[in-house]
Design a protein around this motif. Structure first.
Motif, short mmCIF file in Angstrom:
data_model
loop_
_atom_site.label_atom_id
_atom_site.label_comp_id
_atom_site.label_asym_id
_atom_site.label_seq_id
_atom_site.Cartn_x
_atom_site.Cartn_y
_atom_site.Cartn_z
N HIS A 101 7.14 14.55 -10.71
CA HIS A 101 8.34 13.75 -11.20
C HIS A 101 9.68 14.19 -10.41
O HIS A 101 10.57 13.57 -10.70
CB HIS A 101 8.42 13.77 -12.71
N LEU A 102 9.77 15.41 -9.56
CA LEU A 102 10.81 15.90 -8.97
C LEU A 102 10.89 15.18 -7.81
O LEU A 102 12.19 15.25 -7.16
CB LEU A 102 10.56 17.24 -8.63
N LEU A 103 9.87 14.47 -7.20
CA LEU A 103 9.98 13.33 -5.82
C LEU A 103 10.49 12.09 -6.40
O LEU A 103 9.54 11.47 -6.92
CB LEU A 103 8.68 13.64 -5.01
N ARG A 104 11.57 11.45 -6.02
CA ARG A 104 11.88 10.31 -6.65
C ARG A 104 11.69 9.28 -5.66
O ARG A 104 12.16 9.37 -4.31
CB ARG A 104 13.57 10.25 -6.80
N PRO A 105 11.25 8.08 -6.09
CA PRO A 105 11.02 6.88 -5.06
C PRO A 105 12.45 6.32 -4.53
O PRO A 105 13.37 6.68 -5.21
CB PRO A 105 10.63 5.79 -6.06
N ALA A 124 0.89 -1.12 0.12
CA ALA A 124 0.09 0.09 -0.01
C ALA A 124 0.97 1.38 0.01
O ALA A 124 0.52 2.25 -0.63
CB ALA A 124 -1.11 0.02 1.24
N LEU A 125 1.81 1.23 0.93
CA LEU A 125 2.71 2.37 0.84
C LEU A 125 3.57 2.74 -0.51
O LEU A 125 3.99 3.85 -1.02
CB LEU A 125 3.71 2.31 1.97
N ALA A 126 3.92 1.60 -1.10
CA ALA A 126 4.39 1.75 -2.26
C ALA A 126 3.59 2.28 -3.45
O ALA A 126 4.16 2.91 -4.22
CB ALA A 126 5.06 0.40 -3.00
N GLY A 127 2.23 1.82 -3.10
CA GLY A 127 1.40 2.57 -4.08
C GLY A 127 1.04 4.08 -4.00
O GLY A 127 1.19 4.84 -4.96
N ILE A 128 1.11 4.28 -2.73
CA ILE A 128 1.12 5.73 -2.47
C ILE A 128 2.43 6.87 -2.83
O ILE A 128 2.15 7.62 -3.49
CB ILE A 128 0.83 5.90 -0.77
N LEU A 129 3.52 6.24 -2.47
CA LEU A 129 4.87 6.83 -3.09
C LEU A 129 4.83 6.87 -4.45
O LEU A 129 5.22 7.92 -5.16
CB LEU A 129 5.88 6.13 -2.57
N ALA A 130 4.36 5.68 -5.22
CA ALA A 130 4.35 5.75 -6.69
C ALA A 130 3.67 6.79 -7.31
O ALA A 130 3.75 7.58 -8.13
CB ALA A 130 3.99 4.30 -6.99
N GLU A 131 2.29 6.82 -6.60
CA GLU A 131 1.44 7.96 -7.23
C GLU A 131 2.17 9.59 -7.04
O GLU A 131 1.60 10.36 -7.67
CB GLU A 131 0.25 7.89 -6.24
N CYS A 132 2.67 9.49 -5.72
CA CYS A 132 3.32 10.86 -5.24
C CYS A 132 4.26 11.14 -6.43
O CYS A 132 4.42 12.26 -7.01
CB CYS A 132 3.94 10.84 -4.12
N SER A 133 5.24 10.24 -6.76
CA SER A 133 6.14 10.47 -7.96
C SER A 133 5.57 10.64 -9.42
O SER A 133 6.06 11.47 -9.83
CB SER A 133 7.18 9.16 -8.03
N ALA A 134 4.21 9.77 -9.36
CA ALA A 134 3.83 10.05 -10.66
C ALA A 134 3.18 11.26 -11.10
O ALA A 134 3.28 11.99 -12.02
CB ALA A 134 2.79 9.16 -11.06
N GLN A 177 8.75 -4.20 -2.69
CA GLN A 177 8.86 -2.92 -2.64
C GLN A 177 10.10 -2.44 -3.48
O GLN A 177 9.81 -1.34 -4.15
CB GLN A 177 9.36 -2.36 -1.17
N GLN A 178 11.07 -3.12 -3.73
CA GLN A 178 12.09 -2.97 -4.77
C GLN A 178 11.49 -2.76 -6.16
O GLN A 178 11.84 -1.69 -6.88
CB GLN A 178 13.16 -3.99 -4.71
N THR A 179 10.70 -3.65 -6.47
CA THR A 179 10.04 -3.70 -7.75
C THR A 179 9.15 -2.43 -8.04
O THR A 179 9.37 -1.85 -9.21
CB THR A 179 9.19 -4.86 -7.99
N ALA A 180 8.44 -2.24 -6.91
CA ALA A 180 7.38 -1.03 -7.08
C ALA A 180 8.18 0.41 -7.36
O ALA A 180 8.06 1.25 -8.14
CB ALA A 180 6.55 -0.87 -5.91
N ALA A 181 9.28 0.61 -6.46
CA ALA A 181 10.40 1.57 -6.77
C ALA A 181 11.01 1.84 -7.96
O ALA A 181 11.22 2.64 -8.85
CB ALA A 181 11.22 1.77 -5.57
N LEU A 182 11.45 0.60 -8.47
CA LEU A 182 12.02 0.65 -9.82
C LEU A 182 11.10 0.91 -10.94
O LEU A 182 11.66 1.49 -12.02
CB LEU A 182 12.88 -0.74 -9.86
#
Length: 353
Positions: free
Chosen positions: A96-100, A83-93, A110-115
């Motif tokens: 684009h200045l905020l990098r996972p 769930a947190l990976a999804g929240i951060l992915a949405e934030c970066s999407a 988690q690694q897969t989601a960030a990459l």
């Protein structure tokens, strides 16, 4: 876009966001924070959609309109990781200045989601390697395996996180060099390589007298200079990072748990942190806070009231009437004022500014 000079490790909390947005434009352009979501112990994935820090996360996203940073959830529990990976992915999407951020000890999901977020958004990814003590060479293999999963077109940042670097850790600089020698060799094109260390002490009930300035050495700053003095060719663009004016352990504090009946005014000099403990209640509160601000303002190393919004606040607090509490601040005010002056002084002190 040029890479930052300074990487402060900050919580997704009001005081840290206020400090960052109050930096002068030229200083803010040199700062790329590593933002950290607070822990949410026992919170279900469904409940993570509405935690108190969601509003502050939106505000953090809003202040990154021009300059980059990173966003991480280092305290994610196994059941929360997806769930947190999804929240951060949405934030970066959305920005684009905020990098996972990911790391060698994170779970595969988690690694897969960030990459994948880094690849899809084109923002790059931060690899946070924790080193709370001596360097463990076995970590090199884990980081190498993680790097092997990164798409060739994705920029990668190495964030070597030393955790707390206090005077009782004199070998921090040497251990950081061992780690950097091993990790930097894993990729020839790291976008950013930064060493992060926290040196602000944890203040306790029995530490310091009220209103009396207390100095602590900047051990992380000394370790940083030790690393730079080694003059490794591959480290010519090494960046400095720290935990600002809070101890490293403060990141793990849950929001909303209240605080002690006292607070701390903070100031950073070339060689030390200055702390001044103040009462946060009682009939002597106003006079005590103004006295503490005045003693910091009168320090030989005080950088004038126009150096930053932090110094301005200290000057105004020191000069206010003892019969009126307006302008004496709260824990949030004391932290953002300390954060502004600290980050400004660090940027002004680094080579290249």
């Amino acid at each position: 876009m040029s890479e930052p000079l300074y990487v402060p490790v900050l919580p997704v909390r009001q005081h840290a966001r206020m400090a960052y947005e109050r930096l002068r434009p030229d200083v803010q352009a040199s700062v790329a924070p590593l933002w950290n979501l607070p822990p949410s112990p026992g919170t279900t994935s469904a409940q993570l959609k509405k935690p108190r820090w969601q509003k502050e996360l939106r505000r953090v996203r809003g202040v990154h309109r021009r300059h980059p940073g990173w966003i991480d959830a280092p305290f994610a529990e196994d059941a929360q990781a997806s769930a947190l990976a999804g929240i951060l992915a949405e934030c970066s999407a959305l920005n684009h200045l905020l990098r996972p951020v990911t790391g060698p000890e994170r779970g595969e999901a988690q690694q897969t989601a960030a990459l994948e977020t880094a690849r899809r958004c084109g923002c790059g990814v931060g690899v946070r390697v924790r080193m709370p003590g001596e360097w463990d060479g076995a970590v090199t293999e884990a980081v190498g395996a993680l790097m092997g999963r990164v798409d060739r077109e994705v920029p990668v940042d190495l964030l070597l996180d030393l955790g707390a670097v206090l005077p009782g850790r004199p070998d921090a600089g040497k251990e950081a060099l061992r780690a950097l020698d091993a990790l930097v060799a894993l990729a020839g094109d790291w976008r950013t390589v930064a060493v992060l260390g926290g040196a602000f002490p944890h203040v306790t009930d029995d530490m310091m007298r009220y209103g009396e300035p207390h100095e602590e050495p900047r051990a992380d700053w000394d370790a940083w200079h030790e690393v730079r003095a080694a003059r490794r060719d591959r480290l010519s663009r090494l960046r400095y990072g720290d935990y600002g004016v809070q101890p490293a352990a403060a990141l793990a504090t849950e929001p909303g748990n209240g605080g002690p009946p006292w607070g701390v005014l903070r100031y950073t000099t070339d060689h030390s942190f200055v702390l001044c403990k103040v009462r946060n209640g009682g009939p002597d509160r106003t006079a005590g806070i103004r006295t503490a601000a005045r003693r910091i303002r009168d320090l030989p190393d005080f950088r004038t009231a126009v150096a930053s919004a932090g110094e301005t606040w200290l000057r105004d607090c020191a000069d206010g009437p003892t019969t009126d509490s307006e302008g004496t601040g709260t824990h949030t005010q004391w932290l953002w004022a300390g954060g502004v002056q600290h980050m400004t002084h660090v940027v002004r002190s680094l080579p290249g500014t």
